[in-house]
Design a protein around this motif. Sequence first.
Motif, PDB file in Angstrom:
ATOM      1  N   ASN A  91       0.826  -1.224   0.000  1.00  0.00           N
ATOM      2  CA  ASN A  91       0.000   0.000   0.000  1.00  0.00           C
ATOM      3  C   ASN A  91       0.854   1.266   0.000  1.00  0.00           C
ATOM      4  O   ASN A  91       0.719   2.125   0.881  1.00  0.00           O
TER       5      ASN A  91
ATOM      6  N   ALA B  57      -6.197   5.543   1.320  1.00  0.00           N
ATOM      7  CA  ALA B  57      -7.148   4.744   2.091  1.00  0.00           C
ATOM      8  C   ALA B  57      -8.482   4.700   1.339  1.00  0.00           C
ATOM      9  O   ALA B  57      -8.652   5.342   0.296  1.00  0.00           O
TER      10      ALA B  57
ATOM     11  N   ASP C  81      -3.774   5.634   3.851  1.00  0.00           N
ATOM     12  CA  ASP C  81      -3.757   4.406   4.621  1.00  0.00           C
ATOM     13  C   ASP C  81      -2.581   4.456   5.603  1.00  0.00           C
ATOM     14  O   ASP C  81      -1.636   5.231   5.416  1.00  0.00           O
TER      15      ASP C  81
END
Length: 489
Positions: free
Chosen positions: A43, A57, A382
């Motif tokens: 990520n 996110a 995120d």
Amino acid sequence: MPQQTESKLLAVFNQFNQAFSPAAHLNSLTERGNKGHASAMANIDILDPTHITQGPALSNLINGTQAGVVSELINFILDRAVSSGVTYGIGPTKLFRITTSAVTDGSAESGTWPHTITGATDGESCIELNGVLYYFYNKSSKGDIGKFDHAGTFTDAWGTSLVVGGIEKNIHPVTKKEDLMVFGNGRYLGVYDQSSDTLSYTKLDFGPDAEVIDVIFHANLWWIAVNYGVAGTNSNYSEIFLYDGSATATVLNDETGIGRQKIGFLYVLNGRVFVAYQDLSSTGGFRIGYISGRQLISIASFTGTLPGFHQKTLYKNTILFVSNALLWSAGAVSDDLPIQISQIADGGYATVGAIAAPFGTPMVASTDGGSNHRLAQFSGFDTACTWRSVVVPVIQGKYVAHLDYVVVRTKVLGASARCDLQIEYNQAVSSNTAIQITGTGATRFVKALGIKDVEDMRVFLDWSSGHATNDCGIKEIQIWGHFVMKPGS
């Protein structure tokens, strides 16, 4: 990579936009690469060439869960706005109306949403053609095409009312140009001519062991990706066929033999036809490439699973796609930057359905396999984000390295922005205590290391204690040290 003199060592890590090492999919301890390549990541957003940071996110759309109206996995989302701020998606049994911030619950366009499709067990795709929405779905046996006129009338069995028998029970990728709609139909290619209201489910037949996996329109030709072999086995091989743009002939223009590969999707970007495919001669050999003449040129490899025709979209001039419930980016944000492949964001729940960016911001549908479903879009940052550099050997003859201190350059950090840094060394068996990179307004950090007897090392960045609004973007990492004699065994 390290700069070594008789007694001093300097290892610099920057230009993180290079993303995964070319060998990262083969070995997470790879030494192949340079100062910006990663051996592993989760990520991570490297698309801004100035720094590496946390990936985006996900935030649920209004009514975008089972508590709203998304009571099933949305399999496909039309990757364009049909009207201002409106597009559509399809799940196993329902047609969904989607806006920039919500999944419609109730009345709109004189219809009631979501629309339950009579007899549907597996929705496949949808497309808008000259003011009419067509939606493809499977039933307990065979399949069908529905039609919505944007004025309240849903004709779920439109396809079988036009041609008795219905389409095959299979996947149904679909595309269009002008008055024509071309779609995959198992071993067949189907064509609908709206101007004459003529529908053929079996315009082209690719054989009993064939499956049309994707279809696109490019350079006045239909490009048709076909996989051959027994479904679910490694006996496949693939072809990409070219078909005249008029879609009237029953013969093909040309073909590109892909060989012992299995195609996932086709995608046109900047005048090139890109292909996601699996090299069936190797374990986990998933690749992105492009067609050049009659040749498939591989540009990057990835791990996980092969994405389907419903799992691709455009994001910052790169192809965003799904692999193993994670979102990946392949391409370059600018022509003067190298092609990269990176794992940029989480897909939500463990099973991901459709992704699309009809309004510019990517959205993704997922389910936990039970009662939980969601449709979410990129929002904020995120914190389940990690990055590891390639492994860097730091021995020099009889000398090993002692690492003295690290210098980290960042963007201007906001409140609570944070990234923890560790050095993993000697084949990542050992590591130091995590160093916190944090401080409002800071841009430079100098931290002592004191790590001895290092033969090889890599940098490990961890944003798990980071912030969802103020990201910790890192521009460069310098590791300073010196060499000491340590004869080997």
